[in-house]
Design a protein around this motif. Structure first.
Motif: not given
Length: 410
Positions: A160, A236, A180, A163, A156, A151, A176-177, A172-173, A170
């Motif tokens: 991830a 995030g 999410v 997860k 984050t 991420s 988008e954090a 997570i951009h 995983t």
């Protein structure tokens, strides 16, 4: 909003998390244990589980559980005595292998590492490709599985990685954090313990998405710089940078658990001398000396302790042990002891000599010889005669173990 998976991120951080590291090593080294329930304890005498395999966890076995209780849940449980030096060997191999992905690696613990990929991400084909390459590299150098989270910040990325364990991957951009994390409990984030969680709940913040409803100043006033970080973490945006250098130690210490309620003075002194020698050897290894030492005995009423001054800066186990012996003679009344601790406080690097102090050249030569022999043939191959009676319990690898620097200790 469409996100280009191959566009460079402002920051790209990965967290590598080894899956049940100690138990996985035991399964790898013992072919008959593969995919079987394995629990690792501190030696054959250890009764508390340090970690266990996912096959054992399926029966409800978990870290911190007593071995006896675990066997009631899982009759086929395999008991594996810990082998700290083997874990350290593989951890070193893994951490050095990760440098092939990026030179910016922070060893977070014996089985976790952060990678800052920001500067080199254009060499790869996006975050998923990097995560795959990290997993492949770990497998190549160790034969072990890991989970990887990628991420735009440390918190984050760590979230991830947890997860999709085990063997997860995983991404997570950063854009988008916040979304999410929004539905997740704030205590799901590393660094936010139950105490902080209760404080946040008092102000109506139980989920990460609710953090933006309170001002950052509320947390800053209560927790200082950490409060500001917590406020950003939940959205995030953890600002924490990776640490690539091992900071100078504030203390260097070792402790060991005794048979519960030990009353024999000779046994207590053996354990203290063992710890004194370990502390001294570790200080010499990294060129530290100390003048003040914490010495403690854990009894049923709590810690019996002192800060003892040597009067000179020293890295000599004999000097430290004499402080321990004087402490026992003066303070201990024969009550049961459960644990001993010896810690060098505020150690200083380099030789620390007073103006009129004369160095003991003979002791220095003896210690140098002892260190050379023990480095080659194993800890305490050469040691005071009293330590022939020391505990057979193996050493425990430190949670903050590092392959380089003063934390490289077992």
């Amino acid at each position: 909003m469409t996100i280009d998976a191959l566009s460079p991120w402002p920051r790209m951080i990965a967290l590598v998390d080894m899956d049940c590291f100690f138990a996985q090593v035991e399964q790898m080294d013992n072919a008959d244990w593969f995919k079987k329930p394995v629990a690792v304890t501190n030696g054959l005498q250890g009764t508390t589980i340090i970690t266990c395999s996912y096959e054992a966890r399926a029966f409800g076995v978990h870290t911190g559980m007593r071995l006896k209780q675990a066997r009631q849940l899982c009759p086929g449980l395999i008991h594996a005595p810990s082998r700290p030096y083997r874990y350290a060997e593989l951890s070193t191999r893994i951490m050095e292998g990760l440098i092939d992905i990026t030179p910016d690696v922070e060893v977070f613990s014996v089985d976790e590492a952060f990678l800052d990929l920001t500067r080199c991400q254009t060499l790869y084909k996006g975050a998923m490709n990097i995560a795959y390459l990290i997993k492949r590299r770990v497998w190549q150098v160790s034969g072990l599985r890991c989970s990887v989270g990628v991420s735009g910040d440390k918190t984050t990325a760590k979230f991830a990685a947890k997860k999709e364990k085990p063997d997860g991957m995983t991404v997570i951009h950063p854009e988008e954090a916040a979304d999410v994390l929004a539905p997740e409990p704030v205590t799901a984030l590393s660094g936010i313990n139950k105490g902080i969680g209760r404080f946040l709940a008092h102000y109506g913040v139980e989920r990460c998405g609710e953090m933006k409803n309170i001002p950052m100043s509320l947390l800053s006033k209560r927790f200082g710089h950490l409060g500001r970080r917590i406020w950003l973490m939940a959205q995030g945006q953890d600002p924490e940078r990776l640490t690539f250098n091992v900071k100078a130690p504030k203390t260097i210490g070792h402790g060991k658990v005794l048979p519960p309620g030990t009353h024999q003075k000779n046994t207590v002194l053996i354990y203290l001398q063992h710890m004194a020698e370990k502390v001294a050897a570790r200080m010499r290894c990294f060129h530290y000396q100390a003048e003040c030492f914490f010495i403690g005995l854990k009894t049923e009423r709590g810690w019996l302790k002192t800060k003892a001054h040597a009067g000179i800066y020293t890295d000599d186990g004999h000097v430290i042990y004499q402080l321990c012996k004087a402490f026992v003679d003066f303070y201990w009344a024969g009550q049961g002891v459960w644990q001993v601790q010896v810690t060098a406080l505020s150690p200083q690097q380099g030789k620390q000599l007073d103006l009129f102090e004369q160095p003991d050249i003979q002791r220095e030569h003896i210690n140098q010889t002892v260190d050379k022999v023990n480095y080659r043939y194993g800890e305490l191959t050469l040691a005071p005669a009293r330590l022939l009676q020391k505990s057979t319990m193996p050493n425990v690898i430190a949670p903050a173990w590092k392959p380089k620097g003063h934390r490289k200790t077992i």
